[in-house]
Write a protein that holds these residues in place. Structure first.
Motif, mmCIF file in Angstrom:
data_model
loop_
_atom_site.group_PDB
_atom_site.id
_atom_site.type_symbol
_atom_site.label_atom_id
_atom_site.label_comp_id
_atom_site.label_asym_id
_atom_site.label_seq_id
_atom_site.Cartn_x
_atom_site.Cartn_y
_atom_site.Cartn_z
ATOM 1 N N LEU A 1 10.580 4.246 10.430
ATOM 2 C CA LEU A 1 10.313 3.289 9.355
ATOM 3 C C LEU A 1 11.228 3.550 8.160
ATOM 4 N N CYS A 2 11.635 4.805 7.982
ATOM 5 C CA CYS A 2 12.467 5.155 6.830
ATOM 6 C C CYS A 2 13.821 4.458 6.861
ATOM 7 N N LEU A 3 14.226 3.975 8.047
ATOM 8 C CA LEU A 3 15.504 3.281 8.183
ATOM 9 C C LEU A 3 15.316 1.770 8.295
ATOM 10 N N GLY A 4 14.091 1.289 8.035
ATOM 11 C CA GLY A 4 13.851 -0.149 7.999
ATOM 12 C C GLY A 4 13.861 -0.816 9.351
ATOM 13 N N VAL A 5 13.077 -0.302 10.300
ATOM 14 C CA VAL A 5 13.080 -0.864 11.655
ATOM 15 C C VAL A 5 12.013 -1.942 11.853
ATOM 16 N N SER A 6 11.060 -2.059 10.932
ATOM 17 C CA SER A 6 9.988 -3.047 11.080
ATOM 18 C C SER A 6 10.396 -4.377 10.453
ATOM 19 N N ASP A 7 10.194 -5.452 11.192
ATOM 20 C CA ASP A 7 10.610 -6.775 10.733
ATOM 21 C C ASP A 7 9.798 -7.233 9.527
ATOM 22 N N VAL A 8 10.495 -7.767 8.531
ATOM 23 C CA VAL A 8 9.874 -8.340 7.337
ATOM 24 C C VAL A 8 10.655 -9.587 6.942
ATOM 25 N N SER A 9 10.079 -10.390 6.079
ATOM 26 C CA SER A 9 10.778 -11.582 5.598
ATOM 27 C C SER A 9 11.477 -11.284 4.275
ATOM 28 N N LEU A 10 12.490 -12.072 3.986
ATOM 29 C CA LEU A 10 13.176 -11.957 2.701
ATOM 30 C C LEU A 10 12.212 -12.243 1.558
ATOM 31 N N TYR A 11 11.309 -13.182 1.755
ATOM 32 C CA TYR A 11 10.297 -13.545 0.756
ATOM 33 C C TYR A 11 9.469 -12.316 0.372
ATOM 34 N N GLU A 12 9.038 -11.552 1.372
ATOM 35 C CA GLU A 12 8.250 -10.344 1.120
ATOM 36 C C GLU A 12 9.064 -9.290 0.388
ATOM 37 N N MET A 13 10.282 -9.102 0.848
ATOM 38 C CA MET A 13 11.136 -8.074 0.256
ATOM 39 C C MET A 13 11.364 -8.343 -1.224
ATOM 40 N N LEU A 14 11.591 -9.591 -1.553
ATOM 41 C CA LEU A 14 11.856 -9.930 -2.944
ATOM 42 C C LEU A 14 10.623 -9.701 -3.810
ATOM 43 N N SER A 15 9.449 -10.022 -3.284
ATOM 44 C CA SER A 15 8.229 -9.805 -4.061
ATOM 45 C C SER A 15 7.988 -8.322 -4.291
ATOM 46 N N GLY A 16 8.380 -7.484 -3.309
ATOM 47 C CA GLY A 16 8.228 -6.042 -3.477
ATOM 48 C C GLY A 16 9.189 -5.478 -4.502
ATOM 49 N N TYR A 17 10.451 -5.899 -4.444
ATOM 50 C CA TYR A 17 11.447 -5.428 -5.407
ATOM 51 C C TYR A 17 11.106 -5.878 -6.826
ATOM 52 N N ALA A 18 10.463 -7.032 -6.949
ATOM 53 C CA ALA A 18 10.131 -7.550 -8.279
ATOM 54 C C ALA A 18 9.225 -6.597 -9.044
ATOM 55 N N VAL A 19 8.432 -5.801 -8.332
ATOM 56 C CA VAL A 19 7.555 -4.831 -8.990
ATOM 57 C C VAL A 19 8.385 -3.842 -9.803
ATOM 58 N N PHE A 20 9.492 -3.395 -9.260
ATOM 59 C CA PHE A 20 10.351 -2.445 -9.981
ATOM 60 C C PHE A 20 10.921 -3.087 -11.247
ATOM 61 N N ALA A 21 11.365 -4.335 -11.125
ATOM 62 C CA ALA A 21 11.996 -5.017 -12.264
ATOM 63 C C ALA A 21 10.982 -5.485 -13.295
ATOM 64 N N ASN A 22 9.703 -5.531 -12.915
ATOM 65 C CA ASN A 22 8.666 -6.041 -13.819
ATOM 66 C C ASN A 22 7.762 -4.925 -14.331
ATOM 67 N N GLY A 23 8.291 -3.720 -14.466
ATOM 68 C CA GLY A 23 7.536 -2.629 -15.074
ATOM 69 C C GLY A 23 6.314 -2.195 -14.308
ATOM 70 N N GLY A 24 6.335 -2.332 -12.958
ATOM 71 C CA GLY A 24 5.220 -1.859 -12.146
ATOM 72 C C GLY A 24 4.177 -2.907 -11.834
ATOM 73 N N LYS A 25 4.343 -4.142 -12.335
ATOM 74 C CA LYS A 25 3.367 -5.204 -12.073
ATOM 75 C C LYS A 25 3.787 -6.020 -10.855
ATOM 76 N N TYR A 26 2.852 -6.182 -9.918
ATOM 77 C CA TYR A 26 3.101 -7.083 -8.790
ATOM 78 C C TYR A 26 2.728 -8.492 -9.218
#
Length: 738
Positions: free
Chosen positions: A534-559
């Motif tokens: 999993l550490c190398l990203g082998v599980s399938d995900v959508s771009l939509y999900e990935m972006l929502s996860g990264y947004a937490v970092f850019a939004n000061g920890g808020k999902y």
């Protein structure tokens, strides 16, 4: 005996199919939901140009302002013409034509009576009903309202109903921007929309337009000199018929359609009402940013497809490795034949011919006229279904989404290279391995559970065995180049250079299950494999999900749940429902900023994203980023974050067997990152947009020491930090040094 008449309710609330409009955050209509017979959008009277009103009255109803629905003078003239076999024009007023268009008493069996079956009587009864309805309409509505309603009900051919749709279809304009000759062209079509269609019968349309202009001269709407000048001008079209395959943001519109159907049912309507009730769906999409995203995708993917074709010149690109250790690829046997069996056409033939593979093969290889997509435009050719499969399997595709992390508003959505020919959406529908773009979820798990950014880690082999739940062969992840440097690295260096062994070390210490817990907390909803890989990203995900996860970092920890609609209104503009951001704190501000700080390393010396510099997006700007590349280079990813805008990109073949054959060409920094740079360059060049260059907000009390970053309560002595403040990567600014 005579059949029913429209009732009072029918007259007060005349029914017509009105397309629902999709409205961007900057107030542009970017699409509609409609049945083919109902591409209709109401026009406000203030939007109707005076030249069109003059042309309409002069041509269709010159005494419009003087009669009360039925014009006796025109009627007598029409009857006289019939009796003398010398037609002098129709007797129907605009009000009568509106009655005819609104209530369909000639077509709807609900209006029939017994006398309808007597030849000749039916016509007289229908005409009488239309006269009566016209008079009633005149009593209930003003002349302006009748004019507006009439222009909303006219069919203009090419799937356009109503003035607003016609102006857009033939001239790509709003009604108020039509010039006199364009207005006259549309008015000329009213008599016979198909015959006078300027696209398909330009000569007929030109003659009819000039008749309308002559009528305007005759009734002093324009001077004879003006009329002669207008008649001498050609009809200049900007023909763009509206369809669900064309226009802006088609992949987003397809996604929105399914959501909107379910949503209006919750509001008490039927699913079918989405196409007929004229809802106004206000979205978060910005039409300018959507245009920039589509332009960036077009420019980048043309370039990538050219390189891909050169890579596989003379060979087929559906390949597999010769062996696990080999970097050489061989063509997959029967790849196209197996792909053909998954097509709908093959299944139809299978039902018809059963197990007779010879007959199925003959039909699958039968050549026929076909229009296909190419990067040089649509091309008409002769092709079989097998040829078509071979043709389309050679294309790379893309998914791109941009959003404001502060409120979750999605600003741009591009799901592929061409919606007409590639319907599959690579933003929300497609799920692919994210590769190294998943590593931030591993890092944040470690950091939020006590692993300091001031720790150094060694690039060395990390193995997993039975103690890690791995049985059989020992699993030892390799770096992308297959080598180990054995260098002591900061976390920022390791993430910036995408060192696989460091991700392996972190997941070995904090366990895959913990990483899964954090990934789901940050917005990943897909099922993730509970394994060290999993550490190398082998599980399938959508771009939509990935972006929502990264947004937490850019939004000061808020999902923040990604938002794409702000409100739904009815056709009159009454708000049916409003939507607000759904936010919750899932990380501390300090942890979120630590992740931003680590990912900024990708844009510094030795980082995987330093190439962004050639687009000018790093000048005076902080960018936190991560690239990703999967096995065989089947998936190339890039995730980029700024203080107020983040965007993610995936590039690859629709089939995982379609890919470049080397990491030099197939890595995320090559196949995905340039599209991000092109998009952001266009965004920053638009001074009217709110998104500007700048720096991420540093939480109060956080101390930055080169690659090391300390929370307010994190205790390290200055002496113990000296070994961590001499990073191999050059910091963005000198003031970040101790």
């Amino acid at each position: 005996m005579f059949g029913k008449m429209p009732g009072i309710d029918d007259l007060d609330n005349p029914k017509s199919e009105i397309a629902s409009e999709i409205i961007s955050s900057d107030g542009k209509v970017i699409g509609k939901f409609f049945y083919e017979r109902g591409n209709r959008s109401p026009v406000a009277f203030s939007e109707i140009p005076s030249s069109l009103i003059d042309a309409l009255i002069a041509t269709e109803d010159v005494r419009y302002t003087k009669h009360g629905g039925v014009d006796a003078r025109s009627l007598l003239r029409a009857i006289g013409g019939l009796l003398t076999f010398d037609p002098k024009g129709g007797g129907s007023t605009i009000s009568q034509q509106l009655a005819k268009n609104l209530f369909k008493m000639r077509e709807d069996e609900g209006y029939e009576g017994l006398l309808y079956h007597i030849p000749g009587v039916k016509t007289l009864i229908i005409k009488s009903k239309e006269w009566i309805v016209a008079i009633k309409l005149e009593r209930r509505y003003t002349k302006q309202e009748i004019m507006k309603m009439y222009l909303d009900t006219i069919e203009f051919s090419s799937g356009a109903y109503g003035l607003k749709s016609a102006a857009k279809t033939y001239f790509k304009k709003s009604p108020q921007n039509l010039n006199t000759q364009e207005a006259a062209t549309l008015v000329g079509m009213i008599q016979n929309p198909s015959r006078f269609n300027p696209k398909f019968f330009p000569e007929n349309s030109l003659k009819r337009r000039n008749v309308v202009i002559s009528q305007m001269v005759k009734y002093n709407k324009i001077t004879s000199e003006e009329g002669e000048v207008l008649k001498s001008k050609p009809i200049v079209l900007n023909y763009s018929p509206e369809s669900h395959n064309s226009g802006m943001a088609p992949y987003f519109r397809a996604f929105l359609k399914d959501w909107a159907k379910a949503e209006i049912v919750k509001l008490g309507f039927d699913e079918a009402d989405l196409y007929t009730k004229g809802f106004k769906i206000h979205t978060t999409i910005d039409s300018r940013m959507q245009a920039y995203a589509e332009q960036a995708v077009d420019e980048h993917m043309r370039d990538q497809q050219t390189k891909f074709n050169q890579n596989w010149r003379g060979r087929n690109p559906w390949v597999q490795r010769r062996s696990e250790e080999s970097n050489r690829y061989v063509e997959i046997p029967n790849f196209i034949e197996n792909a053909a069996k998954r097509t709908g056409y093959y299944q139809v033939l299978k039902r018809e011919y059963g197990d007779d593979t010879r007959k199925i093969g003959i039909e699958m290889n039968r050549k026929m006229p076909m229009r296909v997509f190419t990067w040089s435009g649509e091309r008409d050719t002769l092709m079989s279904h097998m040829d078509s499969i071979r043709h389309y399997k050679r294309f790379l595709n893309i998914g791109m989404m941009a959003m404001d992390p502060r409120n979750g508003n999605i600003k741009a959505w591009v799901g592929g290279i061409n919606f007409k020919y590639f319907k599959y959406d690579h933003v929300a529908q497609s799920k692919r391995q994210p590769g190294s773009t998943f590593k931030p979820f591993v890092y944040v798990t470690a950091i939020d559970n006590g692993f300091s950014t001031c720790e150094r880690v060694v690039d060395e082999p990390i193995s997993f065995g039975p103690e890690d739940g791995v049985y059989g062969k020992i699993y030892t992840p390799k770096n992308s180049d297959g080598k180990y440097s054995y260098a002591s690295l900061t976390l920022r260096q390791a993430l910036g250079q995408s060192i696989n062994t460091v991700s392996a070390r972190l997941i070995k210490e904090f366990k895959p299950s913990k990483v899964i817990e954090y990934a789901h907390l940050l917005g990943i909803k897909s099922k993730l494999d509970d394994s060290p890989s999993l550490c190398l990203g082998v599980s399938d995900v959508s771009l939509y999900e990935m972006l929502s996860g990264y947004a937490v970092f850019a939004n000061g920890g808020k999902y923040t749940e990604p938002m794409f609609v702000t409100r739904i209104e009815d056709k009159n503009g009454e708000v049916l429902k409003e939507y607000l951001p759904d936010q919750k704190e899932v990380l501390s501000k300090e942890t979120a900023y630590k992740m931003i700080h680590l990912m900024k390393g990708a844009t510094m010396g030795g980082g995987t994203s330093v190439g962004l510099g050639r687009y000018g997006v790093l000048d005076g700007n902080e960018v936190a980023a991560k690239t990703g590349t999967t096995s065989n280079y089947s998936d190339g990813w890039f995730m980029g974050m700024t203080q107020d805008l983040i965007a993610g990109i995936w590039v690859g073949g629709d089939d995982r067997a379609i890919h470049f054959e080397s990491i030099a060409m197939g890595q995320g920094a090559r196949v995905a990152m340039p599209a991000w740079g092109l998009f952001m360059k266009k965004v920053y060049a638009d001074s009217e947009l709110e998104f500007k260059k700048g720096r991420f907000v540093v939480p109060q009390g956080v101390r930055i020491m080169g690659d090391c970053i300390l929370s307010p309560n994190e205790g390290f002595s200055v002496d113990s930090l000296k070994q961590y403040t001499q990073p191999a990567l050059k910091p963005a600014d000198d003031d970040e040094l101790l």
